[in-house]
Design a protein around this motif. Structure first.
Motif, short mmCIF file in Angstrom:
data_model
loop_
_atom_site.label_atom_id
_atom_site.label_comp_id
_atom_site.label_asym_id
_atom_site.label_seq_id
_atom_site.Cartn_x
_atom_site.Cartn_y
_atom_site.Cartn_z
N ARG A 110 -11.73 4.95 9.91
CA ARG A 110 -12.12 3.55 10.12
C ARG A 110 -10.93 2.77 10.65
O ARG A 110 -9.79 3.02 10.27
N ARG A 111 -11.20 1.85 11.55
CA ARG A 111 -10.15 1.06 12.19
C ARG A 111 -9.29 0.32 11.14
O ARG A 111 -8.09 0.20 11.29
N ASP A 112 -9.92 -0.16 10.09
CA ASP A 112 -9.20 -0.93 9.07
C ASP A 112 -8.70 -0.08 7.90
O ASP A 112 -8.22 -0.60 6.91
N GLN A 113 -8.80 1.23 8.03
CA GLN A 113 -8.40 2.13 6.94
C GLN A 113 -6.88 2.21 6.86
O GLN A 113 -6.20 2.43 7.85
N THR A 114 -6.35 2.01 5.68
CA THR A 114 -4.91 2.07 5.45
C THR A 114 -4.57 3.38 4.75
O THR A 114 -5.14 3.69 3.71
N THR A 115 -3.66 4.13 5.32
CA THR A 115 -3.19 5.37 4.69
C THR A 115 -1.79 5.13 4.16
O THR A 115 -0.92 4.64 4.88
N PHE A 116 -1.61 5.43 2.88
CA PHE A 116 -0.29 5.32 2.27
C PHE A 116 0.19 6.69 1.84
O PHE A 116 -0.61 7.54 1.43
N HIS A 117 1.51 6.89 1.91
CA HIS A 117 2.15 8.10 1.40
C HIS A 117 2.82 7.71 0.08
O HIS A 117 3.48 6.68 -0.01
N VAL A 118 2.62 8.55 -0.91
CA VAL A 118 3.07 8.26 -2.27
C VAL A 118 4.31 9.09 -2.59
O VAL A 118 4.30 10.32 -2.47
N SER A 143 15.22 3.85 -10.36
CA SER A 143 16.00 3.63 -11.58
C SER A 143 16.17 4.94 -12.33
O SER A 143 15.38 5.86 -12.20
N GLY A 144 17.20 5.01 -13.11
CA GLY A 144 17.45 6.19 -13.94
C GLY A 144 18.18 7.31 -13.23
O GLY A 144 18.29 8.40 -13.76
N GLY A 145 18.63 7.09 -12.00
CA GLY A 145 19.40 8.11 -11.29
C GLY A 145 18.56 9.27 -10.77
O GLY A 145 19.11 10.27 -10.34
N ASP A 146 17.25 9.15 -10.83
CA ASP A 146 16.39 10.21 -10.33
C ASP A 146 16.28 10.15 -8.82
O ASP A 146 16.75 9.22 -8.18
N ALA A 147 15.63 11.14 -8.24
CA ALA A 147 15.39 11.17 -6.80
C ALA A 147 13.90 11.03 -6.53
O ALA A 147 13.06 11.40 -7.36
N TRP A 148 13.57 10.49 -5.38
CA TRP A 148 12.17 10.39 -4.98
C TRP A 148 11.67 11.76 -4.56
O TRP A 148 12.40 12.51 -3.92
N TRP A 149 10.43 12.09 -4.90
CA TRP A 149 9.78 13.31 -4.41
C TRP A 149 8.40 12.94 -3.87
O TRP A 149 7.75 12.02 -4.35
N TYR A 150 8.04 13.62 -2.79
CA TYR A 150 6.76 13.32 -2.14
C TYR A 150 5.62 13.86 -2.99
O TYR A 150 5.64 15.01 -3.42
N ASP A 151 4.61 13.03 -3.20
CA ASP A 151 3.45 13.44 -3.99
C ASP A 151 2.28 13.79 -3.08
O ASP A 151 1.87 14.92 -2.98
#
Length: 194
Positions: A110-118, A143-151
């Motif tokens: 859909r033209r108005d569909q928003t896709t987000f990456h978590v 916060s907490g010194g952790d690293a981001w990981w792709y979900d």
């Protein structure tokens, strides 16, 4: 049942194929209510639109539909039908699972569909939403010194609010558009067992 209020097909480079008996039958058939529902359902499920027509096309038109030029014209027709109904190309050349008559086709959204990456950090409750999968390295440190990981990724406000706990959809969209990310803490869906 054929929908009576569809515009004429703009054949472009497919004029000679469209002027055949088969070409003249395909456009009204494709614009029938049942086939429009098939196209939209496949698209809403993240599948190539043409995949939903594999068996109905073979049942209705037989081996005539296997001609490469006919299949190309059909893809061109599908694009016009879906764009008229608010869809845009999401990805071209997507593998079709059934294999006949199509092996690859275009996926629409859909033209108005928003896709987000978590992206998540720590115990998974720190969440960052981005518009691009490769944006993880541009996020501020969690916060907490952790690293981001792709979900994973998801489409649409309903999934965002219910499945991913996005507390303020409008703000999430604004933040991602403005700064490239939106941060929030996802609350637990269920309480811990006692």
């Amino acid at each position: 049942m054929v929908t009576a209020d569809y515009p004429p097909y703009e054949a472009g480079s497919y004029v000679s194929t469209y002027e055949t008996d088969l070409g003249q039958k395909l456009w009204p058939w494709l614009n029938s209510e049942v086939n429009i529902v098939r196209l939209e359902t496949a698209s809403n499920l993240g599948r190539p639109a043409a995949e939903a027509l594999d068996e109905p096309l073979l049942a209705e038109f037989g081996a005539a539909i296997l001609d490469d030029r006919v299949k190309q014209m059909l893809g061109h027709m599908i694009r016009q039908v879906l764009e008229r109904r608010g869809y845009v190309i999401d990805q071209q050349n997507v593998k079709v699972t059934s294999g006949a008559p199509f092996s690859r086709a275009t996926r629409y959204k859909r033209r108005d569909q928003t896709t987000f990456h978590v992206f998540r950090a720590g115990n998974g409750r720190q969440v960052a939403l981005t518009a691009r999968r490769d944006a993880g390295s541009t996020l501020p440190p969690p916060s907490g010194g952790d690293a981001w990981w792709y979900d994973r990724s998801f489409d649409g406000e309903l999934r965002g609010r219910v499945a991913f706990g996005v507390p303020d959809w409008k703000k999430a969209c604004e933040d991602v558009a403005k700064q490239g990310f939106h941060l929030y803490h996802q609350e637990r869906l269920l309480r811990a067992a006692r």
